[in-house]
Design a protein around this motif. Structure first.
Motif, PDB file in Angstrom:
ATOM      1  N   SER A 162       8.226  -1.637  -9.078  1.00  0.00           N
ATOM      2  CA  SER A 162       7.699  -0.977  -7.889  1.00  0.00           C
ATOM      3  C   SER A 162       8.767  -0.101  -7.246  1.00  0.00           C
ATOM      4  O   SER A 162       9.970  -0.307  -7.444  1.00  0.00           O
ATOM      5  CB  SER A 162       7.193  -2.015  -6.884  1.00  0.00           C
ATOM      6  N   ARG A 163       8.304   0.853  -6.485  1.00  0.00           N
ATOM      7  CA  ARG A 163       9.193   1.715  -5.712  1.00  0.00           C
ATOM      8  C   ARG A 163       8.406   2.251  -4.536  1.00  0.00           C
ATOM      9  O   ARG A 163       7.173   2.213  -4.536  1.00  0.00           O
ATOM     10  CB  ARG A 163       9.713   2.874  -6.554  1.00  0.00           C
ATOM     11  N   ARG A 164       9.090   2.784  -3.559  1.00  0.00           N
ATOM     12  CA  ARG A 164       8.411   3.409  -2.437  1.00  0.00           C
ATOM     13  C   ARG A 164       7.631   4.624  -2.922  1.00  0.00           C
ATOM     14  O   ARG A 164       7.990   5.261  -3.907  1.00  0.00           O
ATOM     15  CB  ARG A 164       9.435   3.844  -1.393  1.00  0.00           C
ATOM     16  N   SER A 165       6.556   4.926  -2.235  1.00  0.00           N
ATOM     17  CA  SER A 165       5.744   6.083  -2.610  1.00  0.00           C
ATOM     18  C   SER A 165       6.525   7.367  -2.398  1.00  0.00           C
ATOM     19  O   SER A 165       7.502   7.411  -1.661  1.00  0.00           O
ATOM     20  CB  SER A 165       4.459   6.101  -1.790  1.00  0.00           C
ATOM     21  N   GLY A 166       6.051   8.394  -3.069  1.00  0.00           N
ATOM     22  CA  GLY A 166       6.729   9.684  -3.012  1.00  0.00           C
ATOM     23  C   GLY A 166       7.232  10.051  -4.393  1.00  0.00           C
ATOM     24  O   GLY A 166       7.414   9.182  -5.240  1.00  0.00           O
ATOM     25  N   SER A 221       0.019   5.412  -8.522  1.00  0.00           N
ATOM     26  CA  SER A 221       0.604   5.804  -7.248  1.00  0.00           C
ATOM     27  C   SER A 221      -0.036   5.028  -6.095  1.00  0.00           C
ATOM     28  O   SER A 221      -0.990   4.268  -6.287  1.00  0.00           O
ATOM     29  CB  SER A 221       0.418   7.304  -7.024  1.00  0.00           C
ATOM     30  N   ASP A 222       0.464   5.277  -4.895  1.00  0.00           N
ATOM     31  CA  ASP A 222      -0.086   4.622  -3.718  1.00  0.00           C
ATOM     32  C   ASP A 222      -1.517   5.045  -3.442  1.00  0.00           C
ATOM     33  O   ASP A 222      -2.283   4.293  -2.829  1.00  0.00           O
ATOM     34  CB  ASP A 222       0.798   4.892  -2.511  1.00  0.00           C
ATOM     35  N   ILE A 223      -1.918   6.213  -3.916  1.00  0.00           N
ATOM     36  CA  ILE A 223      -3.288   6.674  -3.685  1.00  0.00           C
ATOM     37  C   ILE A 223      -4.160   6.496  -4.927  1.00  0.00           C
ATOM     38  O   ILE A 223      -5.287   6.983  -4.966  1.00  0.00           O
ATOM     39  CB  ILE A 223      -3.326   8.141  -3.229  1.00  0.00           C
ATOM     40  N   GLY A 224      -3.644   5.809  -5.934  1.00  0.00           N
ATOM     41  CA  GLY A 224      -4.460   5.476  -7.092  1.00  0.00           C
ATOM     42  C   GLY A 224      -4.378   6.432  -8.266  1.00  0.00           C
ATOM     43  O   GLY A 224      -5.102   6.246  -9.252  1.00  0.00           O
ATOM     44  N   THR A 225      -3.527   7.424  -8.177  1.00  0.00           N
ATOM     45  CA  THR A 225      -3.327   8.307  -9.321  1.00  0.00           C
ATOM     46  C   THR A 225      -2.658   7.527 -10.449  1.00  0.00           C
ATOM     47  O   THR A 225      -1.701   6.795 -10.211  1.00  0.00           O
ATOM     48  CB  THR A 225      -2.441   9.493  -8.937  1.00  0.00           C
ATOM     49  N   THR A 226      -3.160   7.683 -11.657  1.00  0.00           N
ATOM     50  CA  THR A 226      -2.619   6.941 -12.781  1.00  0.00           C
ATOM     51  C   THR A 226      -2.029   7.867 -13.841  1.00  0.00           C
ATOM     52  O   THR A 226      -2.406   9.031 -13.954  1.00  0.00           O
ATOM     53  CB  THR A 226      -3.691   6.060 -13.441  1.00  0.00           C
ATOM     54  N   SER A 227      -1.112   7.291 -14.613  1.00  0.00           N
ATOM     55  CA  SER A 227      -0.502   8.012 -15.713  1.00  0.00           C
ATOM     56  C   SER A 227      -0.248   7.010 -16.832  1.00  0.00           C
ATOM     57  O   SER A 227       0.132   5.867 -16.555  1.00  0.00           O
ATOM     58  CB  SER A 227       0.817   8.656 -15.264  1.00  0.00           C
ATOM     59  N   TYR A 228      -0.470   7.442 -18.074  1.00  0.00           N
ATOM     60  CA  TYR A 228      -0.343   6.543 -19.214  1.00  0.00           C
ATOM     61  C   TYR A 228       0.532   7.154 -20.301  1.00  0.00           C
ATOM     62  O   TYR A 228       0.513   8.362 -20.528  1.00  0.00           O
ATOM     63  CB  TYR A 228      -1.718   6.243 -19.825  1.00  0.00           C
ATOM     64  N   GLY A 264       0.796  -1.223   0.000  1.00  0.00           N
ATOM     65  CA  GLY A 264       0.000   0.000   0.000  1.00  0.00           C
ATOM     66  C   GLY A 264       0.825   1.269   0.000  1.00  0.00           C
ATOM     67  O   GLY A 264       0.306   2.348  -0.267  1.00  0.00           O
ATOM     68  N   ASP A 265       2.103   1.159   0.260  1.00  0.00           N
ATOM     69  CA  ASP A 265       3.004   2.302   0.332  1.00  0.00           C
ATOM     70  C   ASP A 265       3.934   2.340  -0.875  1.00  0.00           C
ATOM     71  O   ASP A 265       5.046   2.865  -0.801  1.00  0.00           O
ATOM     72  CB  ASP A 265       3.828   2.238   1.628  1.00  0.00           C
ATOM     73  N   THR A 266       3.490   1.774  -1.988  1.00  0.00           N
ATOM     74  CA  THR A 266       4.350   1.720  -3.163  1.00  0.00           C
ATOM     75  C   THR A 266       3.673   2.348  -4.374  1.00  0.00           C
ATOM     76  O   THR A 266       2.445   2.377  -4.484  1.00  0.00           O
ATOM     77  CB  THR A 266       4.700   0.271  -3.542  1.00  0.00           C
ATOM     78  N   CYS A 267       4.498   2.864  -5.257  1.00  0.00           N
ATOM     79  CA  CYS A 267       4.073   3.217  -6.602  1.00  0.00           C
ATOM     80  C   CYS A 267       4.462   2.064  -7.526  1.00  0.00           C
ATOM     81  O   CYS A 267       5.487   1.408  -7.306  1.00  0.00           O
ATOM     82  CB  CYS A 267       4.744   4.500  -7.072  1.00  0.00           C
ATOM     83  N   LEU A 268       3.658   1.847  -8.525  1.00  0.00           N
ATOM     84  CA  LEU A 268       3.843   0.686  -9.391  1.00  0.00           C
ATOM     85  C   LEU A 268       3.748   1.095 -10.852  1.00  0.00           C
ATOM     86  O   LEU A 268       3.013   2.036 -11.184  1.00  0.00           O
ATOM     87  CB  LEU A 268       2.767  -0.354  -9.088  1.00  0.00           C
ATOM     88  N   GLY A 269       4.437   0.368 -11.689  1.00  0.00           N
ATOM     89  CA  GLY A 269       4.402   0.707 -13.102  1.00  0.00           C
ATOM     90  C   GLY A 269       4.524  -0.516 -13.988  1.00  0.00           C
ATOM     91  O   GLY A 269       4.997  -1.574 -13.558  1.00  0.00           O
ATOM     92  N   TRP A 270       4.069  -0.349 -15.206  1.00  0.00           N
ATOM     93  CA  TRP A 270       4.259  -1.344 -16.256  1.00  0.00           C
ATOM     94  C   TRP A 270       5.136  -0.737 -17.352  1.00  0.00           C
ATOM     95  O   TRP A 270       4.917   0.407 -17.780  1.00  0.00           O
ATOM     96  CB  TRP A 270       2.921  -1.756 -16.873  1.00  0.00           C
ATOM     97  N   ARG A 298      -4.817  -1.584  -9.284  1.00  0.00           N
ATOM     98  CA  ARG A 298      -4.150  -2.312  -8.217  1.00  0.00           C
ATOM     99  C   ARG A 298      -5.170  -2.808  -7.214  1.00  0.00           C
ATOM    100  O   ARG A 298      -6.202  -2.160  -6.995  1.00  0.00           O
ATOM    101  CB  ARG A 298      -3.105  -1.433  -7.526  1.00  0.00           C
ATOM    102  N   ASP A 299      -4.875  -3.939  -6.612  1.00  0.00           N
ATOM    103  CA  ASP A 299      -5.701  -4.494  -5.551  1.00  0.00           C
ATOM    104  C   ASP A 299      -4.804  -4.619  -4.327  1.00  0.00           C
ATOM    105  O   ASP A 299      -4.006  -5.559  -4.219  1.00  0.00           O
ATOM    106  CB  ASP A 299      -6.259  -5.855  -5.967  1.00  0.00           C
ATOM    107  N   ASN A 300      -4.907  -3.664  -3.426  1.00  0.00           N
ATOM    108  CA  ASN A 300      -4.014  -3.638  -2.269  1.00  0.00           C
ATOM    109  C   ASN A 300      -4.250  -4.831  -1.338  1.00  0.00           C
ATOM    110  O   ASN A 300      -3.343  -5.266  -0.636  1.00  0.00           O
ATOM    111  CB  ASN A 300      -4.169  -2.332  -1.510  1.00  0.00           C
ATOM    112  N   ALA A 301      -5.460  -5.347  -1.323  1.00  0.00           N
ATOM    113  CA  ALA A 301      -5.759  -6.495  -0.459  1.00  0.00           C
ATOM    114  C   ALA A 301      -5.052  -7.761  -0.936  1.00  0.00           C
ATOM    115  O   ALA A 301      -4.790  -8.670  -0.147  1.00  0.00           O
ATOM    116  CB  ALA A 301      -7.257  -6.726  -0.401  1.00  0.00           C
ATOM    117  N   LYS A 302      -4.755  -7.796  -2.240  1.00  0.00           N
ATOM    118  CA  LYS A 302      -4.120  -8.987  -2.813  1.00  0.00           C
ATOM    119  C   LYS A 302      -2.682  -8.728  -3.257  1.00  0.00           C
ATOM    120  O   LYS A 302      -2.060  -9.580  -3.898  1.00  0.00           O
ATOM    121  CB  LYS A 302      -4.940  -9.498  -4.007  1.00  0.00           C
TER     122      LYS A 302
END
Length: 126
Positions: free
Chosen positions: A99-103, A54-61, A30-36, A73-77
């Motif tokens: 993945s990377r830490r948020s921020g 982002s960790d709060i669900g902001t997306t960029s394409y 939940g504290d990570t940013c993720l990318g493809w 993202r599914d933070n529960a899974k």
């Protein structure tokens, strides 16, 4: 130990769809940013950005996938997804999650990501 495991790559026809998954372990998800990202055939050491979230669900394409691909993202899974629709042969590539830490603000720059999966192959044929 941080691990990212992609799945869902396959061979499809033009216009088809695929959904990629990436399970992340060893990090507070939940504290990570993720990318493809993707690497095209014959192009070494160059990763093309696809999408980031982002960790709060902001997306960029990336412009090349807007309107066709959706990152979620599914933070529960502890799982990252990439829904890909209307695929074309130009989408043929090895797809990687990262993945990377948020921020920070950059979601599409591969150089800011710390952890990477092994990749999953997507092949689109006409």
């Amino acid at each position: 130990q941080v691990q990212l495991a992609e799945s869902g790559g396959d061979s499809v026809q033009v216009g088809g769809s695929l959904k990629l998954s990436c399970v992340v372990s060893g990090l507070p998800f939940g504290d990570t940013c993720l990318g493809w990202f993707r690497q095209f055939p014959g192009v070494e050491r160059e990763l093309g950005a696809i999408a980031g979230i982002s960790d709060i669900g902001t997306t960029s394409y990336a412009d090349s996938v807007k309107g066709r691909f959706t990152i979620s993202r599914d933070n529960a899974k502890n799982t990252l997804f990439l829904q890909m629709n209307n695929l074309s042969p130009e989408d043929t590539a090895m797809y990687y999650c990262a993945s990377r830490r948020s921020g920070g603000t950059s979601l599409l720059n591969p150089n800011v990501y710390s952890y990477w999966g092994q990749g999953t192959q997507v092949t689109v044929s006409s």
